[in-house]
Design an enzyme around this catalytic site. Sequence first.
Site, PDB file in Angstrom:
ATOM      1  N   ASP A  52       6.310   7.209   5.964  1.00 23.92           N
ATOM      2  CA  ASP A  52       6.658   5.791   6.059  1.00 23.92           C
ATOM      3  C   ASP A  52       6.756   5.185   4.657  1.00 23.92           C
ATOM      4  OD1 ASP A  52       6.690   3.250   7.930  1.00 23.92           O
ATOM      5  OD2 ASP A  52       5.425   2.749   6.211  1.00 23.92           O
ATOM      6  N   TYR A  67       8.004  -1.024  -1.420  1.00 23.50           N
ATOM      7  CA  TYR A  67       6.938  -0.193  -2.005  1.00 23.50           C
ATOM      8  C   TYR A  67       7.336   0.409  -3.355  1.00 23.50           C
ATOM      9  CZ  TYR A  67       5.230  -0.222   2.874  1.00 23.50           C
ATOM     10  OH  TYR A  67       4.824  -0.579   4.133  1.00 23.50           O
ATOM     11  N   LYS A 117      12.271   0.445   5.155  1.00 25.17           N
ATOM     12  CA  LYS A 117      12.357  -0.943   5.636  1.00 25.17           C
ATOM     13  C   LYS A 117      13.071  -1.821   4.610  1.00 25.17           C
ATOM     14  CE  LYS A 117       7.570  -0.071   7.072  1.00 25.17           C
ATOM     15  NZ  LYS A 117       7.001   0.647   5.921  1.00 25.17           N
ATOM     16  N   HIS A 139      11.559  -5.362   7.685  1.00 22.90           N
ATOM     17  CA  HIS A 139      10.143  -5.266   7.287  1.00 22.90           C
ATOM     18  C   HIS A 139       9.306  -6.458   7.787  1.00 22.90           C
ATOM     19  CE1 HIS A 139       7.479  -3.495   3.851  1.00 22.90           C
ATOM     20  NE2 HIS A 139       6.730  -3.950   4.842  1.00 22.90           N
ATOM     21  N   SER A 193       9.694  -4.774  12.411  1.00 22.37           N
ATOM     22  CA  SER A 193       8.286  -4.716  12.012  1.00 22.37           C
ATOM     23  C   SER A 193       7.752  -6.139  11.923  1.00 22.37           C
ATOM     24  CB  SER A 193       8.154  -4.001  10.658  1.00 22.37           C
ATOM     25  OG  SER A 193       6.810  -3.967  10.261  1.00 22.37           O
ATOM     26  N   ASN A 194       6.515  -6.304  12.311  1.00 25.00           N
ATOM     27  CA  ASN A 194       5.864  -7.621  12.298  1.00 25.00           C
ATOM     28  C   ASN A 194       6.591  -8.617  13.207  1.00 25.00           C
ATOM     29  OD1 ASN A 194       3.678  -7.197  10.252  1.00 25.00           O
ATOM     30  ND2 ASN A 194       5.456  -6.653   8.997  1.00 25.00           N
ATOM     31  N   GLN A 202       6.829  -1.930  14.306  1.00 24.83           N
ATOM     32  CA  GLN A 202       5.674  -1.540  13.471  1.00 24.83           C
ATOM     33  C   GLN A 202       4.830  -2.784  13.204  1.00 24.83           C
ATOM     34  OE1 GLN A 202       4.944  -0.082   8.957  1.00 24.83           O
ATOM     35  NE2 GLN A 202       6.247   1.316  10.105  1.00 24.83           N
ATOM     36  N   SER A 220      -1.758  -0.051   8.858  1.00 23.31           N
ATOM     37  CA  SER A 220      -3.174  -0.250   8.528  1.00 23.31           C
ATOM     38  C   SER A 220      -4.045   0.223   9.689  1.00 23.31           C
ATOM     39  CB  SER A 220      -3.470  -1.718   8.193  1.00 23.31           C
ATOM     40  OG  SER A 220      -2.587  -2.190   7.192  1.00 23.31           O
ATOM     41  N   PRO A 221      -3.784   1.428  10.221  1.00 21.17           N
ATOM     42  CA  PRO A 221      -4.450   1.863  11.457  1.00 21.17           C
ATOM     43  C   PRO A 221      -5.944   2.098  11.292  1.00 21.17           C
ATOM     44  CG  PRO A 221      -3.261   3.701  10.485  1.00 21.17           C
ATOM     45  CD  PRO A 221      -2.873   2.470   9.694  1.00 21.17           C
ATOM     46  N   ARG A 224      -8.485  13.852   2.627  1.00 22.51           N
ATOM     47  CA  ARG A 224      -8.323  12.915   3.742  1.00 22.51           C
ATOM     48  C   ARG A 224      -7.011  13.132   4.514  1.00 22.51           C
ATOM     49  NH1 ARG A 224     -10.726   7.320   1.157  1.00 22.51           N
ATOM     50  NH2 ARG A 224     -12.908   7.734   1.713  1.00 22.51           N
ATOM     51  N   GLU A 231      -8.127  15.399   7.206  1.00 23.80           N
ATOM     52  CA  GLU A 231      -9.028  14.652   8.103  1.00 23.80           C
ATOM     53  C   GLU A 231      -8.224  13.727   9.027  1.00 23.80           C
ATOM     54  OE1 GLU A 231     -11.960  12.247   6.018  1.00 23.80           O
ATOM     55  OE2 GLU A 231     -12.275  10.989   7.803  1.00 23.80           O
ATOM     56  N   ASN A 232      -7.311  12.975   8.451  1.00 27.01           N
ATOM     57  CA  ASN A 232      -6.575  11.974   9.241  1.00 27.01           C
ATOM     58  C   ASN A 232      -5.630  12.596  10.261  1.00 27.01           C
ATOM     59  OD1 ASN A 232      -7.936  10.061   7.791  1.00 27.01           O
ATOM     60  ND2 ASN A 232      -6.241   9.523   6.455  1.00 27.01           N
TER      61      ASN A 232
HETATM   62  N1  NAP Z   1       5.222  -2.915   8.078  1.00 30.86           N
HETATM   63  C1  NAP Z   1       4.361  -3.548   7.316  1.00 30.86           C
HETATM   64  O1  NAP Z   1       4.434  -4.750   7.078  1.00 30.86           O
HETATM   65  C2  NAP Z   1       3.221  -2.763   6.715  1.00 30.86           C
HETATM   66  C3  NAP Z   1       2.110  -3.449   6.171  1.00 30.86           C
HETATM   67  C4  NAP Z   1       1.061  -2.681   5.656  1.00 30.86           C
HETATM   68  C5  NAP Z   1       1.131  -1.298   5.684  1.00 30.86           C
HETATM   69  N2  NAP Z   1       2.241  -0.652   6.183  1.00 30.86           N
HETATM   70  C6  NAP Z   1       2.355   0.832   6.212  1.00 30.86           C
HETATM   71  O2  NAP Z   1       1.206   1.360   6.859  1.00 30.86           O
HETATM   72  C7  NAP Z   1       0.550   2.281   6.007  1.00 30.86           C
HETATM   73  C8  NAP Z   1      -0.944   2.317   6.261  1.00 30.86           C
HETATM   74  O3  NAP Z   1      -1.521   1.044   6.101  1.00 30.86           O
HETATM   75  P1  NAP Z   1      -2.456   0.636   4.855  1.00 30.86           P
HETATM   76  O4  NAP Z   1      -2.126   1.477   3.692  1.00 30.86           O
HETATM   77  O5  NAP Z   1      -2.341  -0.830   4.744  1.00 30.86           O
HETATM   78  O6  NAP Z   1      -3.927   0.899   5.387  1.00 30.86           O
HETATM   79  P2  NAP Z   1      -4.728   2.116   6.085  1.00 30.86           P
HETATM   80  O7  NAP Z   1      -3.864   3.301   6.201  1.00 30.86           O
HETATM   81  O8  NAP Z   1      -5.389   1.561   7.289  1.00 30.86           O
HETATM   82  O9  NAP Z   1      -5.893   2.370   5.038  1.00 30.86           O
HETATM   83  C9  NAP Z   1      -5.679   2.916   3.772  1.00 30.86           C
HETATM   84  C10 NAP Z   1      -6.997   2.846   3.017  1.00 30.86           C
HETATM   85  O10 NAP Z   1      -7.984   3.615   3.696  1.00 30.86           O
HETATM   86  C11 NAP Z   1      -8.486   4.644   2.851  1.00 30.86           C
HETATM   87  N3  NAP Z   1      -8.601   5.872   3.674  1.00 30.86           N
HETATM   88  C12 NAP Z   1      -7.618   6.724   4.050  1.00 30.86           C
HETATM   89  N4  NAP Z   1      -8.089   7.692   4.842  1.00 30.86           N
HETATM   90  C13 NAP Z   1      -9.425   7.460   4.981  1.00 30.86           C
HETATM   91  C14 NAP Z   1     -10.471   8.116   5.673  1.00 30.86           C
HETATM   92  N5  NAP Z   1     -10.241   9.207   6.387  1.00 30.86           N
HETATM   93  N6  NAP Z   1     -11.709   7.594   5.581  1.00 30.86           N
HETATM   94  C15 NAP Z   1     -11.960   6.479   4.865  1.00 30.86           C
HETATM   95  N7  NAP Z   1     -11.003   5.799   4.172  1.00 30.86           N
HETATM   96  C16 NAP Z   1      -9.746   6.292   4.232  1.00 30.86           C
HETATM   97  C17 NAP Z   1      -7.484   4.777   1.726  1.00 30.86           C
HETATM   98  O11 NAP Z   1      -8.142   5.116   0.525  1.00 30.86           O
HETATM   99  P3  NAP Z   1      -7.772   6.479  -0.276  1.00 30.86           P
HETATM  100  O12 NAP Z   1      -6.333   6.326  -0.725  1.00 30.86           O
HETATM  101  O13 NAP Z   1      -8.766   6.454  -1.387  1.00 30.86           O
HETATM  102  O14 NAP Z   1      -7.969   7.598   0.693  1.00 30.86           O
HETATM  103  C18 NAP Z   1      -6.899   3.385   1.629  1.00 30.86           C
HETATM  104  O15 NAP Z   1      -7.730   2.562   0.811  1.00 30.86           O
HETATM  105  C19 NAP Z   1       0.943   1.779   4.608  1.00 30.86           C
HETATM  106  O16 NAP Z   1       0.663   2.741   3.609  1.00 30.86           O
HETATM  107  C20 NAP Z   1       2.393   1.473   4.822  1.00 30.86           C
HETATM  108  O17 NAP Z   1       3.154   2.670   4.839  1.00 30.86           O
HETATM  109  C21 NAP Z   1       3.271  -1.384   6.715  1.00 30.86           C
END
Ligand code: NAP
Length: 271
Positions: free
Chosen positions: A49, A54, A79, A112, A142-143, A164, A191-192, A239, A242-243
């Site tokens: 994604d 970005y 996006k 987006h 998205s959103n 999304q 941000s799952p 990770r 793990e994920n």
């Molecule tokens: N459409 C939209 O408007 C929109 C908005 C926001 C995000 N997104 C997309 O969604 C993706 C994911 O969302 P996000 O980046 O906001 O948040 P996220 O995936 O919920 O969380 C990422 C954070 O969690 C940490 N992390 C990852 N795996 C982990 C684990 N197993 N245990 C503990 N911490 C962990 C990461 O740190 P480390 O890097 O240190 O592992 C990072 O700080 C984005 O990268 C982007 O592609 C889309």
Amino acid sequence: MKSKNDEAPAIEANGARIPLIGLGTWDLRGKACASMVEEALRLGYRLIDTAAMYRNEEAVGEGLRAAGIKREDVFITTKVWSSDLRAGDFERSARDSIDKLKLDSVDLLLIHWPNSSVPLKETIGALCRMKREGVARHIGVSNFNVNLVEQALKLSTEPLVNNQIELHPYNDQTKTIAASRKAGLSVTAYSPIARGKVKSDAVLSRIGKAHGKTAAQICLRYLVQQDIVVIPKTSRSERLKENATIFDFKLTAAEMKDIAALASPHGNIVS
Ligand SMILES: NC(=O)c1ccc[n+]([C@@H]2O[C@H](COP(=O)([O-])OP(=O)(O)OC[C@H]3O[C@@H](n4cnc5c(N)ncnc54)[C@H](OP(=O)(O)O)[C@@H]3O)[C@@H](O)[C@H]2O)c1
């Protein structure tokens, strides 16, 4: 995870087949981004994604080429940012994205964020044109809230396949999920893992202990078990694995209920 797209856990929506787990790349840039994308693909991830906003599409493309996976086995989402929703800007942004990725097309192109100062009809028209002209195999949003999903559906001449949205155990998106699915759209959770917040959650950790899994894995399993696509971002190799190791166990109905109870009306952390 299995190594081929047609074997990877996936969800079908309006003609698209979308892997259930992908790598989010917000905040990953340059070499670090390229190597995480390459590593994820080597591990078995089949969805990446990204977004014009970005500023990492070149790096995502680099990682993709370095992994040497067949193009048809990888699903790339990008996006168009909310400042580019006029038709001409939209098309330029989408074409810039495929140029930067060095691809003929992306698998999924999303609006987006909505922008109320641009008529949705104009943006949806441009989005549909990008599908017809082969810039995107599939299109989505998205959103988009319930009202916007309904409007988009009326305006679109092409099938929309995905919405999304911010989604994790702390927010309640029941209505948007239902409206999206009613229209045949699948849902992707961004941000799952609530930007890492789930790591120290007592309920998720307790359930994790019972399954020999981490709180983050329980959180991601909770979402994919509802056929929701998840795109956790990480910059750490350990990770990535793990994920993605969330398809070898199942949560019970009682565990699903306990996790659902974590949601609150103001639980969003991003949007
Ligand atoms: N459409 C939209 O408007 C929109 C908005 C926001 C995000 N997104 C997309 O969604 C993706 C994911 O969302 P996000 O980046 O906001 O948040 P996220 O995936 O919920 O969380 C990422 C954070 O969690 C940490 N992390 C990852 N795996 C982990 C684990 N197993 N245990 C503990 N911490 C962990 C990461 O740190 P480390 O890097 O240190 O592992 C990072 O700080 C984005 O990268 C982007 O592609 C889309």
